[in-house]
Motif scaffolding. Structure first.
Motif, short mmCIF file in Angstrom:
data_model
loop_
_atom_site.label_atom_id
_atom_site.label_comp_id
_atom_site.label_asym_id
_atom_site.label_seq_id
_atom_site.Cartn_x
_atom_site.Cartn_y
_atom_site.Cartn_z
N GLN A 117 0.78 -1.15 -0.03
CA GLN A 117 -0.17 0.03 0.10
C GLN A 117 0.92 1.35 -0.03
OE1 GLN A 117 -2.52 -0.47 3.29
NE2 GLN A 117 -3.83 -1.85 2.50
N ARG A 118 1.85 1.30 0.58
CA ARG A 118 2.85 2.29 0.68
C ARG A 118 3.50 2.58 -0.75
NH1 ARG A 118 8.82 2.24 3.14
NH2 ARG A 118 8.52 0.67 1.61
N ASP A 119 3.88 1.53 -1.31
CA ASP A 119 4.55 1.59 -2.73
C ASP A 119 3.40 2.10 -3.80
OD1 ASP A 119 6.76 0.50 -1.69
OD2 ASP A 119 6.59 -1.26 -2.54
N THR A 120 2.17 1.58 -3.40
CA THR A 120 1.19 2.19 -4.29
C THR A 120 0.82 3.70 -4.14
OG1 THR A 120 -0.02 0.13 -4.30
CG2 THR A 120 -1.20 1.95 -5.00
N ALA A 121 0.91 3.90 -2.88
CA ALA A 121 0.49 5.57 -2.42
C ALA A 121 1.98 6.27 -3.04
CB ALA A 121 0.42 5.66 -1.06
N VAL A 122 2.91 5.89 -2.79
CA VAL A 122 4.20 6.58 -3.32
C VAL A 122 3.98 6.88 -5.08
CG1 VAL A 122 6.51 6.58 -3.55
CG2 VAL A 122 5.72 6.01 -1.40
N ALA A 123 3.72 5.84 -5.68
CA ALA A 123 3.57 5.90 -7.09
C ALA A 123 2.35 6.74 -7.28
CB ALA A 123 3.41 4.55 -7.58
N GLU A 124 1.32 6.76 -6.76
CA GLU A 124 0.23 7.70 -6.91
C GLU A 124 0.56 9.12 -6.75
OE1 GLU A 124 -3.40 6.23 -4.80
OE2 GLU A 124 -3.36 4.44 -6.04
N LEU A 125 1.41 9.32 -5.45
CA LEU A 125 1.90 10.50 -5.13
C LEU A 125 2.71 11.22 -6.20
CD1 LEU A 125 1.72 12.57 -2.89
CD2 LEU A 125 3.74 11.68 -1.68
N ASP A 126 3.69 10.36 -6.72
CA ASP A 126 4.68 10.79 -7.73
C ASP A 126 3.84 11.25 -9.11
OD1 ASP A 126 6.81 10.49 -6.39
OD2 ASP A 126 7.24 8.54 -7.17
N ALA A 127 2.63 10.52 -9.26
CA ALA A 127 1.84 10.83 -10.29
C ALA A 127 1.01 12.16 -10.32
CB ALA A 127 0.74 9.72 -10.72
N ALA A 129 2.00 14.42 -8.15
CA ALA A 129 3.03 15.67 -8.33
C ALA A 129 3.66 16.04 -9.83
CB ALA A 129 4.25 14.97 -7.41
N ALA A 130 3.66 15.03 -10.51
CA ALA A 130 3.92 15.23 -11.92
C ALA A 130 2.82 16.09 -12.39
CB ALA A 130 4.13 13.77 -12.67
N ALA A 151 7.07 14.03 -14.74
CA ALA A 151 7.37 12.81 -13.80
C ALA A 151 8.90 12.67 -13.67
CB ALA A 151 6.69 11.51 -14.32
N GLU A 152 9.74 12.90 -14.75
CA GLU A 152 11.26 12.74 -14.55
C GLU A 152 11.68 14.16 -13.81
OE1 GLU A 152 13.38 12.33 -18.22
OE2 GLU A 152 11.94 11.11 -19.23
#
Length: 159
Positions: A117-127, A129-130, A151-152
């Motif tokens: 769930q943390r990895d999913t939340a971090v990925a969603e957070l990156d998206a 943020a992008a 994203a980069e």
């Protein structure tokens, strides 16, 4: 008073001797009877004492036998309760080990789920943020930036 009248002293002395003489003879006649009653009572008391001592000895013998039986019963009861306590402790320890194993498995599964769930939340957070970065660049600079470029840039800034 007639006691102080010495003219009457002789009759008083005669009566005194006569009364004490009669009392002496009466006591002397009754003394053997009283002595026999006293001897009978002494004999009866001695017999009762012997009987009481025999009863006491018998009671002590019965008590010592009862005490031995009671001690044996207590020892047996302590042995039985000790064995039952040991068996209950062993069963409790087995059950606690089973429960601990189950709880440990659940804790590991929960930890793995939290990592996912943390990895999913971090990925969603990156998206997110992008997207926010692309929108911010568009509003501030008026340039269109693709989501990949944003994203980069977010990855570089986070590193």
């Amino acid at each position: 008073m007639p006691q102080f009248d010495f003219s009457q002293a002789l009759p008083q002395i005669i009566w005194l001797v006569l009364v004490f003489g009669i009392l002496y003879l009466a006591v002397r006649g009754l003394y053997p009877r009283v002595e026999k009653v006293v001897e009978n009572r002494k004999a009866r008391i001695a017999a009762d004492l012997r009987e009481a001592e025999a009863a006491r000895d018998s009671a002590e013998a019965a008590t010592s036998g009862g005490t031995t039986a009671l001690a044996q019963a207590r020892a047996h009861a302590l042995g039985v309760t000790g064995k039952a306590r040991d068996e209950a402790n062993a069963a409790t320890q087995r059950r606690l080990a089973e429960i601990d194993a189950g709880l440990e498995a659940k804790a590991e599964a929960a930890a793995a789920s939290l990592v996912r769930q943390r990895d999913t939340a971090v990925a969603e957070l990156d998206a997110v943020a992008a997207e926010a970065a692309a929108d911010l660049v568009k509003r501030v600079a008026g340039l269109d930036v693709s989501n990949d470029e944003a994203a980069e840039a977010v990855k570089k800034a986070a590193a």
